[in-house]
Design a protein around this motif. Structure first.
Motif, PDB file in Angstrom:
ATOM      1  N   LEU A 285      27.622  43.968  57.628  1.00 26.96           N
ATOM      2  CA  LEU A 285      28.244  44.540  58.817  1.00 26.96           C
ATOM      3  C   LEU A 285      27.626  43.838  60.012  1.00 26.96           C
ATOM      4  N   ASN A 286      28.449  43.208  60.828  1.00 23.74           N
ATOM      5  CA  ASN A 286      27.977  42.526  62.024  1.00 23.74           C
ATOM      6  C   ASN A 286      28.118  43.462  63.220  1.00 23.74           C
ATOM      7  N   LEU A 287      26.981  43.965  63.679  1.00 22.68           N
ATOM      8  CA  LEU A 287      26.935  44.945  64.762  1.00 22.68           C
ATOM      9  C   LEU A 287      26.520  44.280  66.066  1.00 22.68           C
TER      10      LEU A 287
ATOM     11  N   GLY B 278      38.511  38.965  69.432  1.00 24.81           N
ATOM     12  CA  GLY B 278      38.270  40.126  68.579  1.00 24.81           C
ATOM     13  C   GLY B 278      37.695  39.776  67.232  1.00 24.81           C
ATOM     14  N   LYS B 279      37.205  38.555  67.068  1.00 26.22           N
ATOM     15  CA  LYS B 279      36.594  38.133  65.811  1.00 26.22           C
ATOM     16  C   LYS B 279      35.072  38.070  65.957  1.00 26.22           C
ATOM     17  N   GLY B 280      34.389  37.839  64.844  1.00 20.88           N
ATOM     18  CA  GLY B 280      32.950  37.578  64.891  1.00 20.88           C
ATOM     19  C   GLY B 280      32.077  38.794  64.701  1.00 20.88           C
ATOM     20  N   TYR B 281      32.562  39.978  65.112  1.00 22.90           N
ATOM     21  CA  TYR B 281      31.779  41.204  64.973  1.00 22.90           C
ATOM     22  C   TYR B 281      32.642  42.281  64.329  1.00 22.90           C
ATOM     23  N   ASP B 282      31.973  43.196  63.619  1.00 22.33           N
ATOM     24  CA  ASP B 282      32.681  44.275  62.931  1.00 22.33           C
ATOM     25  C   ASP B 282      32.609  45.598  63.686  1.00 22.33           C
ATOM     26  N   LEU B 283      31.602  45.739  64.521  1.00 21.23           N
ATOM     27  CA  LEU B 283      31.437  46.987  65.268  1.00 21.23           C
ATOM     28  C   LEU B 283      30.773  46.682  66.607  1.00 21.23           C
ATOM     29  N   ILE B 284      31.313  47.243  67.679  1.00 24.17           N
ATOM     30  CA  ILE B 284      30.772  47.051  69.021  1.00 24.17           C
ATOM     31  C   ILE B 284      30.618  48.413  69.688  1.00 24.17           C
ATOM     32  N   VAL B 285      29.883  48.449  70.823  1.00 20.49           N
ATOM     33  CA  VAL B 285      29.575  49.743  71.455  1.00 20.49           C
ATOM     34  C   VAL B 285      29.833  49.684  72.964  1.00 20.49           C
ATOM     35  N   PRO B 286      31.088  49.569  73.372  1.00 17.60           N
ATOM     36  CA  PRO B 286      31.406  49.513  74.802  1.00 17.60           C
ATOM     37  C   PRO B 286      31.373  50.889  75.465  1.00 17.60           C
ATOM     38  N   SER B 287      31.160  50.893  76.772  1.00 16.00           N
ATOM     39  CA  SER B 287      31.238  52.127  77.545  1.00 16.00           C
ATOM     40  C   SER B 287      32.699  52.489  77.783  1.00 16.00           C
TER      41      SER B 287
ATOM     42  N   LEU C 267      42.367  44.066  72.003  1.00 19.21           N
ATOM     43  CA  LEU C 267      41.144  43.539  71.419  1.00 19.21           C
ATOM     44  C   LEU C 267      40.490  44.503  70.426  1.00 19.21           C
ATOM     45  N   LEU C 268      41.035  45.727  70.314  1.00 19.12           N
ATOM     46  CA  LEU C 268      40.428  46.728  69.443  1.00 19.12           C
ATOM     47  C   LEU C 268      41.379  47.149  68.330  1.00 19.12           C
ATOM     48  N   ALA C 269      40.811  47.384  67.157  1.00 18.86           N
ATOM     49  CA  ALA C 269      41.584  47.878  66.016  1.00 18.86           C
ATOM     50  C   ALA C 269      41.750  49.392  66.137  1.00 18.86           C
TER      51      ALA C 269
ATOM     52  N   ASN D  31      25.968  58.873  87.968  1.00 22.83           N
ATOM     53  CA  ASN D  31      27.012  58.315  87.113  1.00 22.83           C
ATOM     54  C   ASN D  31      26.857  58.896  85.722  1.00 22.83           C
ATOM     55  N   ARG D  32      27.949  59.303  85.124  1.00 20.39           N
ATOM     56  CA  ARG D  32      27.948  59.750  83.735  1.00 20.39           C
ATOM     57  C   ARG D  32      28.702  58.717  82.902  1.00 20.39           C
ATOM     58  N   TRP D  33      28.287  58.567  81.661  1.00 22.24           N
ATOM     59  CA  TRP D  33      28.913  57.552  80.834  1.00 22.24           C
ATOM     60  C   TRP D  33      28.943  57.996  79.373  1.00 22.24           C
ATOM     61  N   VAL D  34      29.854  57.387  78.637  1.00 21.82           N
ATOM     62  CA  VAL D  34      29.932  57.574  77.182  1.00 21.82           C
ATOM     63  C   VAL D  34      30.005  56.193  76.557  1.00 21.82           C
ATOM     64  N   ASP D  35      29.111  55.916  75.621  1.00 19.18           N
ATOM     65  CA  ASP D  35      29.179  54.670  74.854  1.00 19.18           C
ATOM     66  C   ASP D  35      29.836  54.974  73.510  1.00 19.18           C
ATOM     67  N   ASN D  36      30.663  54.038  73.058  1.00 13.77           N
ATOM     68  CA  ASN D  36      31.553  54.319  71.943  1.00 13.77           C
ATOM     69  C   ASN D  36      31.468  53.282  70.832  1.00 13.77           C
ATOM     70  N   LEU D  37      31.729  53.720  69.615  1.00 16.48           N
ATOM     71  CA  LEU D  37      31.803  52.838  68.456  1.00 16.48           C
ATOM     72  C   LEU D  37      33.239  52.361  68.312  1.00 16.48           C
ATOM     73  N   CYS D  38      33.434  51.045  68.367  1.00 17.96           N
ATOM     74  CA  CYS D  38      34.771  50.459  68.277  1.00 17.96           C
ATOM     75  C   CYS D  38      34.765  49.284  67.307  1.00 17.96           C
ATOM     76  N   ILE D  39      35.901  49.080  66.668  1.00 14.62           N
ATOM     77  CA  ILE D  39      36.065  47.962  65.737  1.00 14.62           C
ATOM     78  C   ILE D  39      36.947  46.903  66.395  1.00 14.62           C
ATOM     79  N   PRO D  40      36.449  45.685  66.588  1.00 17.37           N
ATOM     80  CA  PRO D  40      37.282  44.627  67.169  1.00 17.37           C
ATOM     81  C   PRO D  40      38.530  44.376  66.327  1.00 17.37           C
ATOM     82  N   LYS D  41      39.582  43.933  66.989  1.00 15.29           N
ATOM     83  CA  LYS D  41      40.897  43.773  66.359  1.00 15.29           C
ATOM     84  C   LYS D  41      40.848  42.934  65.088  1.00 15.29           C
ATOM     85  N   ASN D  42      40.112  41.844  65.111  1.00 18.51           N
ATOM     86  CA  ASN D  42      40.090  40.930  63.964  1.00 18.51           C
ATOM     87  C   ASN D  42      38.764  40.937  63.219  1.00 18.51           C
ATOM     88  N   ALA D  43      38.149  42.106  63.147  1.00 14.15           N
ATOM     89  CA  ALA D  43      36.892  42.248  62.407  1.00 14.15           C
ATOM     90  C   ALA D  43      37.100  41.901  60.937  1.00 14.15           C
TER      91      ALA D  43
END
Length: 347
Positions: free
Chosen positions: A28-30, A73-82, A94-96, A252-264
């Motif tokens: 898993l490429n995080l 959307g390639k190269g990584y399997d899971l990302i954590v954008p705000s 760009l997201l699956a 400032n309030r924020w939420v960081d999220n688990l996302c799967i890139p489109k071409n993971a």
């Protein structure tokens, strides 16, 4: 012919013999923020599933976005954008789509973190952690009560004692709040005013650090820092003279999220890891170690009282007065980017 047959048999034997090894090499490429995932959690996940996590880090949403966009959307399997980058990246394809059938632990998520405006119905994201951006003050170096909000950072007495994150939205959001505007303002005139306001503060800044701002506080290099609450939590635990201030203008309030890139490449492994992180015991462990709030309702009961009741991690309602979540800037993003470039290049 016989020699060729023997050789062929040998090759087949090698390939067949290698299949179990190849199958075992699940990865898993995080791609995640620095210092945002306990090593023990990764190790336990690998022990439980056989999936090895290869981790890469970034220090800003801008860096993450640019990398994923460049790679398509390639190269990584899971990302954590705000939050605001979830809507931006989803809008650009760009997201699956998240397969909720693969996430039985999704039931543990607090109702307040479902169907959020930046990703209706959670189609492309699962909340990982949430928190605030505020001000840490070393009261051994700056009198307690001297810094109560962002506007106080322009006090000449703090020149050379200040740290800011190398983060566009935090910097401009701070300036916008001082000017009385929303941190999500899209009025070109207001954005220019925020740029000029931030520009006037830059000469007073000693350190720019989004990776680990707590270090400059702990070693006395700076006395005041704008930072994320988890960094302040760790810092306060090591030195209780360093306190966390919720800016009077509104944090400032924020939420960081688990996302799967489109071409993971490893979508199944990505879902397995998301589901693992939604386990209440795992979510509680991460919140306790990282110093950020978990959106996992089932995990809250597992947290020790000193974490659950810590106002740096879980702020009471009165501390959130005037606070805002950052949202997607839409067409105004380009103008923000232009002013950010000008700010960083000193133009």
């Amino acid at each position: 012919m016989k020699k060729h047959l023997v050789a062929l048999v040998a090759v087949v034997a090698v390939l067949v013999g290698s299949l179990p090894v190849m199958a075992a090499e699940k990865t898993l490429n995080l791609y995640i923020w620095s210092e945002y995932m306990p090593d023990e959690v990764l190790a336990d996940f690998t022990k439980e599933t056989g999936i090895k996590v290869k981790i890469s880090t970034y220090d800003s949403n801008e860096t993450l976005y640019a990398k994923i966009k460049m790679l398509g959307g390639k190269g990584y399997d899971l990302i954590v954008p705000s939050a605001e980058y979830v809507s931006r990246m989803a809008g650009e394809g760009l997201l699956a789509t998240i397969d909720k059938n693969r996430l039985p632990n999704l039931a543990n998520l607090d109702e307040n973190f479902r169907n959020l405006p930046y990703d209706p119905d959670g189609a492309h994201s699962v909340p990982y952690m949430w928190g605030t951006t505020g001000i840490a003050v070393n009261t051994a170096m700056v009198p307690a009560g001297q810094v109560t909000g962002y506007a106080d950072l322009w006090n000449p007495a703090l020149a050379g004692k200040l740290l800011l994150p190398d983060d566009m939205r935090t910097t401009f959001g701070m300036a916008l709040k001082v000017l009385g505007y929303s941190t999500n303002d899209t009025d070109p005139a207001h954005i220019e005013q925020a740029f000029l306001r931030a520009k006037s503060l830059y000469p007073a800044v000693k350190v720019f650090d989004s990776d680990s701002p707590k270090q400059a506080l702990l070693n006395g290099e700076v006395a005041v820092a704008v930072l994320w609450n988890g960094e302040a939590y760790v810092t306060n635990a090591e030195n209780d003279a360093i306190v966390y201030v919720y800016p009077k203008e509104g944090a400032n309030r924020w939420v960081d999220n688990l996302c799967i890139p489109k071409n993971a490449a490893n979508v199944e492994n990505a879902h397995a890891f998301i589901n693992y992180l939604l386990d209440p015991k795992v979510a509680a462990r991460i919140s306790q170690e990282m110093g950020y709030a978990t959106p996992n309702k089932a995990a809250m009961a597992l947290l020790p009282a000193e974490v659950r009741d810590n106002q740096i991690i879980y702020p009471p309602a009165d501390k959130l007065k005037g606070s805002e979540f950052e949202t997607d800037l839409g067409q105004a993003q380009r103008l923000y980017d232009q002013y950010w470039t000008k700010l960083k290049t000193g133009r």
